[in-house]
Scaffold this active site. Structure first.
Site, PDB file in Angstrom:
ATOM      1  CE1 TYR A   7      -4.196   1.385  -0.062  1.00 18.84           C
ATOM      2  CE2 TYR A   7      -3.540   2.646   1.871  1.00 18.84           C
ATOM      3  CZ  TYR A   7      -4.433   2.407   0.846  1.00 18.84           C
ATOM      4  OH  TYR A   7      -5.556   3.182   0.728  1.00 18.84           O
ATOM      5  CG  MET A 204     -11.557  -4.708  -7.222  1.00 16.28           C
ATOM      6  SD  MET A 204     -13.364  -4.665  -7.334  1.00 16.28           S
ATOM      7  CE  MET A 204     -13.761  -6.356  -6.900  1.00 16.28           C
ATOM      8  CG  LEU A 228     -10.636   8.565   1.171  1.00 13.96           C
ATOM      9  CD1 LEU A 228     -11.706   9.237   0.331  1.00 13.96           C
ATOM     10  CD2 LEU A 228     -11.252   7.466   2.029  1.00 13.96           C
TER      11      LEU A 228
END
Length: 288
Positions: A7, A204, A228
């Site tokens: 991440y 995905m 975000l």
């Protein structure tokens, strides 16, 4: 993704992780007036920071945190639904507002329409008078997404772009939301109207985007990316979360939960999540 180290945010080890969660206030310090004992709260407060710092990751039984970092939630809402507030709802709301100035009656097309973000896109679109085209992979999802307000639901196929264009008629498709990547990105690009915008927010499929350069060159299309955690969104998150909490409390939105596991069964929970579906961790042994 955080646990795998892939991440954008990589906390130093060892660390607690978890970017979402809901809990109850057990005790407060002197002078605290914004929350009281027994309040159900979202931690950390969305709007101040999206990715919780090391001191307030949420996969834990208890934490000590500043009261200003807490958002009070409706007491009568489903706590499982409230636990999923911090990421998918603001993502959906901002995807609909930050790239194209859509007017009531206009269309937006998305893949991964059955995902948490996809369902929130449908919900927020309805509140704004927008219409949605939703691409799914399984025929049994068509009626389910129509029931929650999706205007056009199509099952992915080689001719899906043409079927979408036939469904919307002469209406323009100026915004496409890509949560899949791989060849699915190219499908959205082929579906968009000239000078449309395609926004990638997830991958995905884990595959690289496959898109015809002719769509980018001759339409021409705009490609954007959304995360975000970008600083420009920080001040816009709290209002969308508050609206989403009200939508949950009123029963207008309910996201299916595929399974709930105690933290001691984290391996089983991960295996279930990899098979598909929204998985929750009941860290303290109670979903109330």
């Amino acid at each position: 993704m955080v646990a795998q180290g892939i991440y954008a945010y990589r906390p130093p080890l060892p660390t607690v992780i978890g970017n979402e969660g809901v809990g109850r206030v057990l005790a407060i310090g002197p002078g605290v007036e914004s929350v009281k004992v027994g309040d159900r709260v979202l931690a950390p407060k969305v709007g101040d920071r999206v990715l919780a710092p090391l001191s307030s990751f949420t996969w834990r039984e208890r934490m000590v945190i500043s009261a200003v970092d807490l958002s009070t939630l409706p007491s009568d809402a489903d706590p499982q639904q409230l636990a999923m507030l911090a990421i998918n709802p603001p993502t959906a709301a901002l995807l609909l507002s930050e790239y194209i100035d859509l007017k009531p009656g206009e269309w937006v097309v998305q893949n991964a329409a059955n995902s948490g973000v996809g369902r929130w896109v449908i919900a927020f679109a309805k509140t704004r008078g927008l219409k949605t085209v939703n691409i799914v992979r399984r025929p049994e999802l068509v009626a389910e997404l129509e029931a929650i307000g999706g205007d056009v639901i199509v099952v992915d196929s080689p001719d899906v772009s043409e079927r979408i264009k036939a469904a919307v008629g002469h209406a323009e498709l100026r915004l496409a939301l890509d949560g899949v990547s791989g060849p699915a990105t190219g499908v959205l690009a082929a579906t968009l109207s000239p000078r449309g915008t395609l926004v990638s927010f997830a991958a995905m499929s884990w595959g690289p985007m496959s898109i015809s350069p002719l769509d980018v060159i001759f339409k021409p299309l705009t490609m954007r990316g959304f995360w975000l955690g970008h600083a420009e969104f920080a001040a816009k998150l709290a209002p969308t979360v508050a609206q989403a909490a009200e939508m949950i409390a009123s029963g207008r939105v309910h996201i299916p939960v595929a399974g709930t596991y105690p933290l001691s069964s984290i391996k089983e929970a991960i295996a279930h999540a990899q098979r598909g579906g929204k998985i929750l961790l009941d860290v303290a042994g109670s979903s109330t």
